[in-house]
Design an enzyme around this catalytic site. Structure first.
Site, PDB file in Angstrom:
ATOM      1  N   ASP A 137       0.950  -1.247  -0.070  1.00  0.00           N
ATOM      2  CA  ASP A 137      -0.099  -0.158   0.079  1.00  0.00           C
ATOM      3  C   ASP A 137       0.841   1.191  -0.068  1.00  0.00           C
ATOM      4  O   ASP A 137       2.038   1.132   0.923  1.00  0.00           O
ATOM      5  CB  ASP A 137      -1.015  -0.120   1.106  1.00  0.00           C
ATOM      6  CG  ASP A 137      -1.993  -1.010   1.429  1.00  0.00           C
ATOM      7  OD1 ASP A 137      -1.982  -1.817   0.189  1.00  0.00           O
ATOM      8  OD2 ASP A 137      -2.733  -1.177   2.171  1.00  0.00           O
ATOM      9  N   ASP A 191     -15.214  -2.923  -1.341  1.00  0.00           N
ATOM     10  CA  ASP A 191     -14.822  -2.701   0.086  1.00  0.00           C
ATOM     11  C   ASP A 191     -15.843  -2.099   0.730  1.00  0.00           C
ATOM     12  O   ASP A 191     -16.899  -1.306   0.275  1.00  0.00           O
ATOM     13  CB  ASP A 191     -13.936  -1.552   0.088  1.00  0.00           C
ATOM     14  CG  ASP A 191     -12.747  -1.437  -0.971  1.00  0.00           C
ATOM     15  OD1 ASP A 191     -12.221  -2.689  -0.885  1.00  0.00           O
ATOM     16  OD2 ASP A 191     -12.136  -0.354  -1.469  1.00  0.00           O
TER      17      ASP A 191
END
Length: 244
Positions: A8, A129
């Protein structure tokens, strides 16, 4: 099942967030290319990369870091975060990405996802998500009224390569993968489902692989790998042994 190590990106560095909160970031490596090379050396055959800044900005922010990752290793890379146009998709695939992950745009503009799947078959994934079962977008800053299963079903016949399902409440907290929700999604659609969010150790991988019904195609691990809670060799041996 494929195990994907997560890189990330925030400010050009490899970080992990807690529940998607940009203010709760832990830096694990200042050199994304070196981190990618390390994961390859450990035996991983895919990389999962997210441009966190891009997810909020709606365009690529950590482009140089992504390019450093692509130069540092030859394993397939999937990238998500701020990719919201056909031009951006085409540009990233041309630079060497194997797969592009579309998240916010999948909710806002599903026709773009369908067109991208037509133009780039096998190279488009959808990132879903969820917060309490509802789809969150714009870097998880907004929660919609649509459920994860409802959104996934919109792309059932589009040719999506995979759905990456993240339980936001568990992401980065090492509290365990939401196996039940992931399994329910996998059973609801024919698209391969990859689990994300909360993976804490090898027991989570065993639980995902033991799911009855539709198999779960993959799992993403971030903090557990960086903190040493998940042994790469043992985890990879498990996934490959069960697959054999």
């Amino acid at each position: 099942m494929i195990l994907y190590p997560a890189i990330d990106l925030k400010g050009g560095e490899c970080v992990r967030l807690a529940q998607g909160d940009m203010a709760r970031a832990t830096v694990y490596n200042q050199d994304p290319g070196a981190q990618a090379a390390a994961f390859k050396a450990q035996g991983f055959e895919w990389l999962h990369v997210v441009d966190l800044d891009g997810a909020f900005a709606g365009n690529a922010v950590n482009g140089p870091a992504v390019e450093a990752i692509l130069k540092a290793t030859d394993v397939p890379v999937q990238l998500g975060g701020g990719i919201r146009s056909l031009e951006m998709i085409e540009g990233w695939l041309a630079r060497g990405l194997t797969r592009v992950i579309l998240g916010t745009v999948a909710l806002r503009n599903p026709d773009l996802v369908i067109e991208a799947c037509r133009l780039f078959p096998g190279r488009i994934a959808v990132g879903i998500d969820a917060r309490d079962g509802r789809v969150a977008v714009e870097g998880w800053a907004e929660t919609s009224e649509i459920t994860a299963i409802e959104l996934a079903r919109r792309f059932e016949d589009a040719g999506v390569a995979a759905v990456i399902f993240t339980d936001i409440a568990r992401d980065g907290l090492l509290t365990g993968v939401n196996v039940a929700a992931t399994a329910a999604l996998a059973d609801a659609v024919a698209i391969p489902v990859i689990a994300s969010g909360g993976l804490a150790g090898i027991a989570d991988i065993e639980a995902l692989m033991a799911v009855a019904g539709t198999p779960i195609a993959g799992a993403i691990s971030g903090r557990a790998l960086y903190d040493g809670r998940l042994d790469p060799a043992a985890a990879l041996a498990l996934t490959r042994r069960k697959a054999a």
